[in-house]
Write an enzyme that holds these catalytic residues in place. Structure first.
Site, short mmCIF file in Angstrom:
data_model
loop_
_atom_site.label_atom_id
_atom_site.label_comp_id
_atom_site.label_asym_id
_atom_site.label_seq_id
_atom_site.Cartn_x
_atom_site.Cartn_y
_atom_site.Cartn_z
CG HIS A 162 -54.92 -17.45 -36.01
ND1 HIS A 162 -54.02 -16.57 -36.55
CD2 HIS A 162 -54.43 -18.69 -36.24
CE1 HIS A 162 -53.02 -17.25 -37.11
NE2 HIS A 162 -53.26 -18.54 -36.93
CG ASP A 370 -60.85 -9.02 -33.11
OD1 ASP A 370 -60.50 -10.12 -33.59
OD2 ASP A 370 -61.11 -8.02 -33.79
#
Ligand code: ADQ
Length: 465
Positions: A162, A370
């Site tokens: 992720h 991110d």
């Protein structure tokens, strides 16, 4: 008695949290993005979920939750300290996020990482039926694919990361580097948020282990391991439906009134994490107030900073720095009863988040790095009025998809200020056009499509070529 499943999710956390109450322990649903994405898939396959309940102590017995068999894995306090707070969140997390904070290395953490990963692999091996599909998630469990393959070569194993996967030079700092790489290569399919991450991974396999690859399929002892990009998403209907209710519309208006009806309401919603760029956002806001480009009370910044990893040192220091900066800005620019920055170190319900999104003229999502950033996607989905504007860091995975946001380089304070000012000043027609394009994109690329596209490739016969 364990009933074996054809579909098993393995993630650090279960889709429920264990809570200690006066009557003892109980389970509470934890509605995160991953849970929303995977629960329907797990339920449809009458699947199982292996994970930690979030409280230190021995593993509770397996139980059924909403049609999914949950198999808790136990973590002792020492495991929490060394595996979770140490190796996962003080070594791997910063290293994979471009070392925006220096990673810490500690031998004992590596041992704990290995031991806990083996515990997850044992649990998954005990739960999966013959030939089952097992989908392992995220940076805490990178050794599990190979450990599981060693125990159960009959399984189809997928892994999804992720967070970003770093370039070779950074990954090479990791003391467990070869072990982690071999761990990931135990999967049939390794999924990343971005193409660049998948490329970093295949290049690393050649660099570190001398493995050959064609396209993004790596040859591991005659077995093809595929790497690919599967950008995660949200269920946009959830935010759309919330935003359409009278309650949320009224609450959004009320929030603006409570803030003194500013002309421009700027919003930030992040876990309080040093990767999220909260400090640089505050810095940009301060400079615009200092030179008079923005003024209070016409402009207000609301920063929601969800409490996160509070026992990890970097997080504690970040909180101190952020709160000092908020205090400084407010000291210099607030008026009586009208703060320049509203800082909320709290968790919010989905309806309250939806109301905040609907109330904000400009949403600032400015991470230094991110994997994806779901907040950016939630904001777009919530703006069914096609109002609002999104300032988005080029270093968030979401920037590859949300090209009509006001993109900026978060390492350049002037670029952040410029993007913020462009977002504040966007004309109504241009703003609507940008929102419509991004909303159309999100509807076609929702989280269901993400899960399906990963599983289709994992289960395709070629994955075993
Ligand atoms: P995170 O780093 O946690 O996720 P993000 O993708 O933004 O970051 O997800 C945060 C989630 O928490 C969002 O669904 C948001 O609504 C929710 N949230 C934030 N603040 C909240 C608050 N105060 N109260 C309640 N809920 C709040 C990691 C990676 C990301 C990647 C996701 C999914 O770091 O890059 O997008 O996993 O893969």
């Amino acid at each position: 008695m364990t009933k074996r499943s054809d579909f098993v999710v393995v993630a650090n956390r279960l889709p429920v949290d264990e809570e200690a109450t006066v009557e003892g322990r109980r389970w509470r649903a934890s509605p995160g993005g991953l849970v929303t994405a995977l629960c329907p898939v797990a339920r449809a396959h009458r699947g199982a979920w292996v994970g930690w309940g979030g409280a230190a102590g021995p593993a509770p017995d397996p139980f059924d939750h909403d049609g999914i068999q949950l198999y808790p894995v136990g973590l002792s306090s020492a495991d929490v300290e060394c595996f979770y707070e140490g190796q996962s969140n003080s070594t791997i997390w910063p290293l994979y996020h471009d070392a925006v904070e220096p990673p810490a290395f500690d031998r004992t953490w590596g041992d704990a990482y290995r031991t806990v990963n083996a515990r997850f692999a044992d649990a998954a091996a005990g739960v999966a039926a013959r030939g089952a599909t097992v989908w392992i998630h995220d940076y805490q469990l990178q050794l599990v694919p190979a450990m599981l393959r060693a125990r159960r070569p009959d399984l189809r194993i997928g892994f999804f990361l992720h967070i970003p996967f770093p370039p070779i030079e950074l990954f090479m700092q990791m003391p467990l580097r070869a072990e982690i790489l071999r761990g990931l290569l135990g999967a049939d399919l390794v999924g990343f948020q971005q193409k660049l991450a998948a490329q970093n991974f295949v290049r690393l396999a050649r660099h570190l282990l001398g493995l050959r690859y064609r396209g993004t399929t790596i040859d591991v002892d005659g077995r093809g391991v595929r790497a690919g990009a599967f950008p995660i998403s949200i269920d946009p209907k959830e935010m759309e439906q919330l935003a359409a209710t009278e309650e949320i519309k009224a609450r959004a208006r009320q929030i603006r009134t409570e803030l003194g009806n500013p002309k421009t309401l700027i919003l930030g919603v992040d876990r309080l994490d040093y990767t999220k760029g909260i400090e640089l956002r505050l810095g940009a806001f301060r400079e615009l107030l200092e030179d008079g480009t923005l003024t209070v009370p016409e402009t207000t910044l609301v920063q929601v900073a969800t409490p996160s990893r509070e026992r990890v040192e970097h997080y504690d220091m970040l909180r101190t720095r952020v709160e000092r900066e908020v205090g400084r800005i407010n000291g210099d620019f607030s008026r009586v009863g009208i703060p320049a920055v509203h800082y909320l170190h709290q968790s919010y319900s989905r309806p309250e988040l939806a109301a905040l999104y609907c109330a904000a003229d400009v949403m600032m999502v400015t991470p230094l790095r991110d994997g994806m950033n779901l907040v950016a996607k939630e904001y777009i989905a919530a703006r069914i009025d096609q109002g609002g504007a999104l300032v988005l860091s080029e270093f968030a995975g979401a920037a590859n998809e949300l090209r009509h946001a006001f993109l900026c380089n978060p390492h350049d304070p002037d670029a952040v200020k410029e993007a913020l000012l462009r977002a504040i000043g966007v004309g109504r027609a241009d703003g609507r056009r940008r929102m419509q394009i991004m909303q159309r994109y999100l509807r076609a690329h929702d989280v269901d499509r993400w899960a399906r596209s990963f599983l289709e490739i994992l289960q395709a016969p070629e994955a075993h070529e």
